[in-house]
Motif scaffolding. Structure first.
Motif, PDB file in Angstrom:
ATOM      1  N   TRP A   9       0.839  -1.205   0.000  1.00 32.95           N
ATOM      2  CA  TRP A   9       0.000   0.000   0.000  1.00 32.95           C
ATOM      3  C   TRP A   9       0.871   1.250   0.000  1.00 32.95           C
ATOM      4  O   TRP A   9       0.621   2.179  -0.769  1.00 32.95           O
ATOM      5  CB  TRP A   9      -0.895   0.026   1.228  1.00 32.95           C
ATOM      6  CG  TRP A   9      -2.126  -0.806   1.181  1.00 32.95           C
ATOM      7  CD1 TRP A   9      -2.288  -2.036   0.622  1.00 32.95           C
ATOM      8  CD2 TRP A   9      -3.386  -0.461   1.752  1.00 32.95           C
ATOM      9  NE1 TRP A   9      -3.565  -2.483   0.822  1.00 32.95           N
ATOM     10  CE2 TRP A   9      -4.260  -1.537   1.518  1.00 32.95           C
ATOM     11  CE3 TRP A   9      -3.844   0.634   2.471  1.00 32.95           C
ATOM     12  CZ2 TRP A   9      -5.586  -1.527   1.961  1.00 32.95           C
ATOM     13  CZ3 TRP A   9      -5.156   0.646   2.910  1.00 32.95           C
ATOM     14  CH2 TRP A   9      -6.014  -0.424   2.639  1.00 32.95           C
ATOM     15  N   LEU A  13       0.590   3.862  -2.910  1.00 32.20           N
ATOM     16  CA  LEU A  13      -0.049   5.131  -2.562  1.00 32.20           C
ATOM     17  C   LEU A  13       0.954   6.278  -2.432  1.00 32.20           C
ATOM     18  O   LEU A  13       0.587   7.444  -2.549  1.00 32.20           O
ATOM     19  CB  LEU A  13      -0.833   4.996  -1.258  1.00 32.20           C
ATOM     20  CG  LEU A  13      -2.061   4.083  -1.309  1.00 32.20           C
ATOM     21  CD1 LEU A  13      -2.636   3.903   0.090  1.00 32.20           C
ATOM     22  CD2 LEU A  13      -3.107   4.632  -2.267  1.00 32.20           C
ATOM     23  N   LEU A  25      -9.792   3.188  -0.370  1.00 30.89           N
ATOM     24  CA  LEU A  25     -10.285   4.383  -1.049  1.00 30.89           C
ATOM     25  C   LEU A  25     -10.133   5.628  -0.182  1.00 30.89           C
ATOM     26  O   LEU A  25      -9.809   6.698  -0.684  1.00 30.89           O
ATOM     27  CB  LEU A  25     -11.742   4.198  -1.473  1.00 30.89           C
ATOM     28  CG  LEU A  25     -12.001   3.074  -2.482  1.00 30.89           C
ATOM     29  CD1 LEU A  25     -13.489   2.941  -2.754  1.00 30.89           C
ATOM     30  CD2 LEU A  25     -11.225   3.300  -3.769  1.00 30.89           C
ATOM     31  N   GLU A  26     -10.347   5.501   1.116  1.00 25.69           N
ATOM     32  CA  GLU A  26     -10.175   6.629   2.033  1.00 25.69           C
ATOM     33  C   GLU A  26      -8.706   7.020   2.176  1.00 25.69           C
ATOM     34  O   GLU A  26      -8.390   8.158   2.509  1.00 25.69           O
ATOM     35  CB  GLU A  26     -10.766   6.312   3.400  1.00 25.69           C
ATOM     36  CG  GLU A  26     -12.276   6.275   3.404  1.00 25.69           C
ATOM     37  CD  GLU A  26     -12.848   5.971   4.775  1.00 25.69           C
ATOM     38  OE1 GLU A  26     -12.171   6.189   5.792  1.00 25.69           O
ATOM     39  OE2 GLU A  26     -13.993   5.489   4.814  1.00 25.69           O
ATOM     40  N   GLY A  28      -6.727   7.174  -0.252  1.00 27.62           N
ATOM     41  CA  GLY A  28      -6.319   7.813  -1.500  1.00 27.62           C
ATOM     42  C   GLY A  28      -6.188   6.868  -2.679  1.00 27.62           C
ATOM     43  O   GLY A  28      -5.746   7.264  -3.750  1.00 27.62           O
ATOM     44  N   GLY A  29      -6.587   5.624  -2.483  1.00 29.01           N
ATOM     45  CA  GLY A  29      -6.490   4.648  -3.561  1.00 29.01           C
ATOM     46  C   GLY A  29      -7.673   4.695  -4.506  1.00 29.01           C
ATOM     47  O   GLY A  29      -8.671   5.354  -4.235  1.00 29.01           O
ATOM     48  N   HIS A  30      -7.526   4.010  -5.612  1.00 29.25           N
ATOM     49  CA  HIS A  30      -8.602   3.822  -6.589  1.00 29.25           C
ATOM     50  C   HIS A  30      -8.368   2.473  -7.248  1.00 29.25           C
ATOM     51  O   HIS A  30      -7.423   1.751  -6.896  1.00 29.25           O
ATOM     52  CB  HIS A  30      -8.662   4.976  -7.597  1.00 29.25           C
ATOM     53  CG  HIS A  30      -7.356   5.286  -8.265  1.00 29.25           C
ATOM     54  ND1 HIS A  30      -6.766   4.461  -9.201  1.00 29.25           N
ATOM     55  CD2 HIS A  30      -6.517   6.342  -8.101  1.00 29.25           C
ATOM     56  CE1 HIS A  30      -5.626   4.994  -9.604  1.00 29.25           C
ATOM     57  NE2 HIS A  30      -5.455   6.147  -8.945  1.00 29.25           N
ATOM     58  N   SER A  31      -9.225   2.112  -8.197  1.00 24.57           N
ATOM     59  CA  SER A  31      -9.180   0.751  -8.741  1.00 24.57           C
ATOM     60  C   SER A  31      -7.852   0.401  -9.415  1.00 24.57           C
ATOM     61  O   SER A  31      -7.358  -0.725  -9.271  1.00 24.57           O
ATOM     62  CB  SER A  31     -10.335   0.520  -9.721  1.00 24.57           C
ATOM     63  OG  SER A  31     -10.275   1.440 -10.785  1.00 24.57           O
ATOM     64  N   LYS A  33      -4.879   1.592  -8.679  1.00 22.75           N
ATOM     65  CA  LYS A  33      -3.884   1.392  -7.618  1.00 22.75           C
ATOM     66  C   LYS A  33      -4.139   0.088  -6.863  1.00 22.75           C
ATOM     67  O   LYS A  33      -3.196  -0.581  -6.441  1.00 22.75           O
ATOM     68  CB  LYS A  33      -3.871   2.593  -6.677  1.00 22.75           C
ATOM     69  CG  LYS A  33      -3.252   3.814  -7.321  1.00 22.75           C
ATOM     70  CD  LYS A  33      -3.092   4.949  -6.346  1.00 22.75           C
ATOM     71  CE  LYS A  33      -2.396   6.107  -7.058  1.00 22.75           C
ATOM     72  NZ  LYS A  33      -1.867   7.088  -6.139  1.00 22.75           N
ATOM     73  N   ALA A  34      -5.396  -0.283  -6.701  1.00 20.68           N
ATOM     74  CA  ALA A  34      -5.710  -1.557  -6.048  1.00 20.68           C
ATOM     75  C   ALA A  34      -5.135  -2.714  -6.856  1.00 20.68           C
ATOM     76  O   ALA A  34      -4.550  -3.648  -6.299  1.00 20.68           O
ATOM     77  CB  ALA A  34      -7.225  -1.711  -5.893  1.00 20.68           C
ATOM     78  N   THR A  35      -5.267  -2.634  -8.163  1.00 17.95           N
ATOM     79  CA  THR A  35      -4.699  -3.654  -9.035  1.00 17.95           C
ATOM     80  C   THR A  35      -3.182  -3.697  -8.897  1.00 17.95           C
ATOM     81  O   THR A  35      -2.581  -4.775  -8.855  1.00 17.95           O
ATOM     82  CB  THR A  35      -5.104  -3.390 -10.499  1.00 17.95           C
ATOM     83  OG1 THR A  35      -6.535  -3.425 -10.578  1.00 17.95           O
ATOM     84  CG2 THR A  35      -4.513  -4.428 -11.433  1.00 17.95           C
ATOM     85  N   PHE A  55     -11.640  -5.573  -3.171  1.00 20.35           N
ATOM     86  CA  PHE A  55     -12.868  -4.835  -2.906  1.00 20.35           C
ATOM     87  C   PHE A  55     -13.728  -5.512  -1.842  1.00 20.35           C
ATOM     88  O   PHE A  55     -14.518  -4.854  -1.173  1.00 20.35           O
ATOM     89  CB  PHE A  55     -13.619  -4.608  -4.212  1.00 20.35           C
ATOM     90  CG  PHE A  55     -12.767  -3.803  -5.151  1.00 20.35           C
ATOM     91  CD1 PHE A  55     -12.618  -2.439  -4.965  1.00 20.35           C
ATOM     92  CD2 PHE A  55     -12.047  -4.416  -6.158  1.00 20.35           C
ATOM     93  CE1 PHE A  55     -11.788  -1.684  -5.785  1.00 20.35           C
ATOM     94  CE2 PHE A  55     -11.220  -3.674  -6.988  1.00 20.35           C
ATOM     95  CZ  PHE A  55     -11.094  -2.306  -6.807  1.00 20.35           C
TER      96      PHE A  55
END
Length: 77
Positions: A9, A13, A25-26, A28-31, A33-35, A55
């Motif tokens: 992370w 991030l 997501l809180e 500062g991540g998004h899809s 970045k999750a990948t 998710f």
């Protein structure tokens, strides 16, 4: 496993301003970045991790527990 997930992370991030119960997501991540986090963990651990896993388990603590369960029962990918 928590340390490995947290490190992924932080790398993705670009900061460590979150705790182990902060949703991605809180933090500062998004899809995308999750990948990227999952790709790092897959390579590091050599196990298959479905994209949906992130998710369903959006915090460091939850994701680490899920990854640990998968790693314990999965053959090397």
């Amino acid at each position: 496993m928590t340390d490995k997930v947290r490190a992924a992370w932080i790398e993705v991030l670009g900061h460590d301003d979150f705790d182990d119960d902060t949703p991605f997501l809180e933090a500062g991540g998004h899809s995308l970045k999750a990948t990227q986090v999952l790709i790092r963990l897959r390579r590091q651990l050599g196990v298959r991790l479905p994209n949906r896993l992130f998710f369903d388990h959006p915090t460091v603590r939850e994701l680490a527990a899920a990854v640990e369960r998968i790693a314990a029962t999965s053959p090397i990918a």
